[in-house]
Design a protein around this motif. Structure first.
Motif, PDB file in Angstrom:
ATOM      1  N   PHE A  20       0.889  -0.861  -0.179  1.00 19.42           N
ATOM      2  CA  PHE A  20      -0.226  -0.018  -0.180  1.00 19.42           C
ATOM      3  C   PHE A  20       1.179   1.292   0.288  1.00 19.42           C
ATOM      4  O   PHE A  20       0.656   2.173  -1.032  1.00 19.42           O
ATOM      5  CB  PHE A  20      -0.970   0.360   1.624  1.00 19.42           C
ATOM      6  N   THR A  21       1.591   1.483   0.830  1.00 22.81           N
ATOM      7  CA  THR A  21       2.621   2.347   1.126  1.00 22.81           C
ATOM      8  C   THR A  21       3.483   2.183  -0.242  1.00 22.81           C
ATOM      9  O   THR A  21       3.544   3.565  -0.680  1.00 22.81           O
ATOM     10  CB  THR A  21       3.658   2.345   2.483  1.00 22.81           C
ATOM     11  N   TYR A  22       4.442   1.769  -0.680  1.00 25.02           N
ATOM     12  CA  TYR A  22       4.679   1.282  -2.122  1.00 25.02           C
ATOM     13  C   TYR A  22       3.625   1.842  -3.252  1.00 25.02           C
ATOM     14  O   TYR A  22       4.080   2.851  -3.913  1.00 25.02           O
ATOM     15  CB  TYR A  22       5.174   0.315  -2.519  1.00 25.02           C
ATOM     16  N   ILE A  23       2.883   1.393  -3.560  1.00 26.76           N
ATOM     17  CA  ILE A  23       1.536   1.840  -4.330  1.00 26.76           C
ATOM     18  C   ILE A  23       1.583   3.424  -4.376  1.00 26.76           C
ATOM     19  O   ILE A  23       1.661   4.317  -5.541  1.00 26.76           O
ATOM     20  CB  ILE A  23       0.287   1.109  -4.198  1.00 26.76           C
ATOM     21  N   VAL A  24       1.132   3.580  -2.939  1.00 25.96           N
ATOM     22  CA  VAL A  24       0.612   5.437  -3.178  1.00 25.96           C
ATOM     23  C   VAL A  24       1.964   6.384  -2.865  1.00 25.96           C
ATOM     24  O   VAL A  24       1.652   7.368  -3.839  1.00 25.96           O
ATOM     25  CB  VAL A  24       0.121   5.307  -1.127  1.00 25.96           C
ATOM     26  N   THR A  26       4.719   5.976  -5.272  1.00 24.00           N
ATOM     27  CA  THR A  26       5.134   5.565  -6.576  1.00 24.00           C
ATOM     28  C   THR A  26       4.024   6.342  -7.650  1.00 24.00           C
ATOM     29  O   THR A  26       4.257   6.641  -8.014  1.00 24.00           O
ATOM     30  CB  THR A  26       5.078   4.364  -7.168  1.00 24.00           C
ATOM     31  N   VAL A  27       2.388   6.023  -6.842  1.00 20.13           N
ATOM     32  CA  VAL A  27       1.538   7.077  -7.300  1.00 20.13           C
ATOM     33  C   VAL A  27       1.939   8.408  -7.809  1.00 20.13           C
ATOM     34  O   VAL A  27       2.054   9.412  -8.436  1.00 20.13           O
ATOM     35  CB  VAL A  27      -0.206   6.815  -7.323  1.00 20.13           C
ATOM     36  N   PHE A  28       2.489   9.304  -6.388  1.00 15.23           N
ATOM     37  CA  PHE A  28       2.558  10.049  -5.688  1.00 15.23           C
ATOM     38  C   PHE A  28       3.651  10.726  -6.953  1.00 15.23           C
ATOM     39  O   PHE A  28       3.719  11.912  -7.735  1.00 15.23           O
ATOM     40  CB  PHE A  28       2.756  10.948  -5.123  1.00 15.23           C
ATOM     41  N   TYR A  29       4.779  10.204  -6.552  1.00 12.23           N
ATOM     42  CA  TYR A  29       5.718   9.976  -7.654  1.00 12.23           C
ATOM     43  C   TYR A  29       6.015  10.622  -9.135  1.00 12.23           C
ATOM     44  O   TYR A  29       6.385  11.302  -9.815  1.00 12.23           O
ATOM     45  CB  TYR A  29       7.333   9.351  -7.430  1.00 12.23           C
ATOM     46  N   GLN A  30       5.121   9.513  -9.868  1.00 10.23           N
ATOM     47  CA  GLN A  30       4.856   9.443 -10.948  1.00 10.23           C
ATOM     48  C   GLN A  30       4.011  10.865 -11.471  1.00 10.23           C
ATOM     49  O   GLN A  30       4.017  11.647 -12.250  1.00 10.23           O
ATOM     50  CB  GLN A  30       4.147   8.466 -11.577  1.00 10.23           C
ATOM     51  N   VAL A  93      15.144   8.803  -5.611  1.00 13.45           N
ATOM     52  CA  VAL A  93      13.572   8.529  -5.265  1.00 13.45           C
ATOM     53  C   VAL A  93      13.033   7.127  -5.484  1.00 13.45           C
ATOM     54  O   VAL A  93      12.480   6.628  -3.993  1.00 13.45           O
ATOM     55  CB  VAL A  93      13.063   8.925  -6.098  1.00 13.45           C
ATOM     56  N   SER A  94      13.438   5.914  -6.324  1.00  8.05           N
ATOM     57  CA  SER A  94      12.922   4.992  -6.264  1.00  8.05           C
ATOM     58  C   SER A  94      13.141   4.133  -4.581  1.00  8.05           C
ATOM     59  O   SER A  94      12.581   3.378  -3.864  1.00  8.05           O
ATOM     60  CB  SER A  94      13.148   3.827  -7.612  1.00  8.05           C
ATOM     61  N   PHE A  99      12.914   2.193   1.097  1.00  6.89           N
ATOM     62  CA  PHE A  99      13.036   2.465   1.940  1.00  6.89           C
ATOM     63  C   PHE A  99      11.872   2.592   2.863  1.00  6.89           C
ATOM     64  O   PHE A  99      12.254   2.223   4.043  1.00  6.89           O
ATOM     65  CB  PHE A  99      14.248   3.284   2.128  1.00  6.89           C
ATOM     66  N   VAL A 100      10.876   3.860   2.572  1.00 11.64           N
ATOM     67  CA  VAL A 100      10.164   4.321   3.104  1.00 11.64           C
ATOM     68  C   VAL A 100       9.038   2.918   3.553  1.00 11.64           C
ATOM     69  O   VAL A 100       8.131   2.611   4.658  1.00 11.64           O
ATOM     70  CB  VAL A 100       9.238   5.007   2.574  1.00 11.64           C
ATOM     71  N   SER A 101       8.863   2.591   2.652  1.00 12.15           N
ATOM     72  CA  SER A 101       7.622   1.399   1.847  1.00 12.15           C
ATOM     73  C   SER A 101       8.109   0.383   3.569  1.00 12.15           C
ATOM     74  O   SER A 101       7.007  -0.203   3.950  1.00 12.15           O
ATOM     75  CB  SER A 101       7.741   0.813   0.723  1.00 12.15           C
TER      76      SER A 101
END
Length: 182
Positions: A20-24, A26-30, A93-94, A99-101
């Protein structure tokens, strides 16, 4: 089936929180990247290139960056020789999102979690700038080793550091660390 959900609940919660964290993120970064338009360089990648230049100038190296206007990359010029380029994927950033996820999925108390995320992300960013600077110097002196340097050594370095940070987080600060110390 219910007993398996109960048995594997910590693992399942980890997976749900991680993805969930990774997808959220990643979507914000995209979305952030999309705001710059096609063939335009984002400001984080520019900042990484600028910081790499500042780092090398601090140590007295002859280094210059040139933004390519028609494509989204920055040329890295060491001693008047084009040695490498920085693209969006080089800005770490990726890696920071990964790391954050992981930290969020093993989160503990809010304040230590946020401090570790901030400190770890800053540490990864700084190491990435140093990684790019070292890569430029080594590519100048050992151009035939490009595949090994860029494809093996430096990814191993940055992933290794992130793995160590994860280990520190899980063993020292996560909610699981506090359960194991009691």
């Amino acid at each position: 089936m219910k007993k398996y959900f109960i048995l594997y609940k910590p693992f399942l919660l980890f997976l749900i929180a991680f993805f969930f964290t990774y997808i959220v993120l990643t979507v914000f970064y995209q979305e952030y990247l999309n705001s710059f338009g096609r063939n335009k360089l984002d400001s984080i990648t520019r900042m990484v290139a600028t910081n790499t230049s500042q780092f090398l100038h601090f140590f007295g190296f002859n280094f210059k960056i040139e933004e390519n206007q028609s494509h989204s990359f920055i040329k890295l010029i060491f001693n008047h020789k084009y040695v490498a380029r920085i693209i969006e994927g080089c800005n770490a950033v990726s890696m920071i999102i990964l790391f954050v996820s992981f930290v969020v999925s093993f989160s503990g108390k809010l304040k230590p979690t946020l401090l570790f995320i901030f400190g770890g992300s800053l540490f990864i960013y700084i190491l990435n700038v140093i990684r790019i600077a070292l890569l430029c110097v080594l590519m100048f002196h050992f151009p035939k080793q490009e595949n090994f340097l860029h494809g093996v050594l430096f990814p191993l370095f940055i992933y290794g550091v992130v793995f160590i940070l994860w280990g520190i987080w899980v063993l020292k600060f996560s909610k699981y660390a506090s359960n194991n110390t009691k």
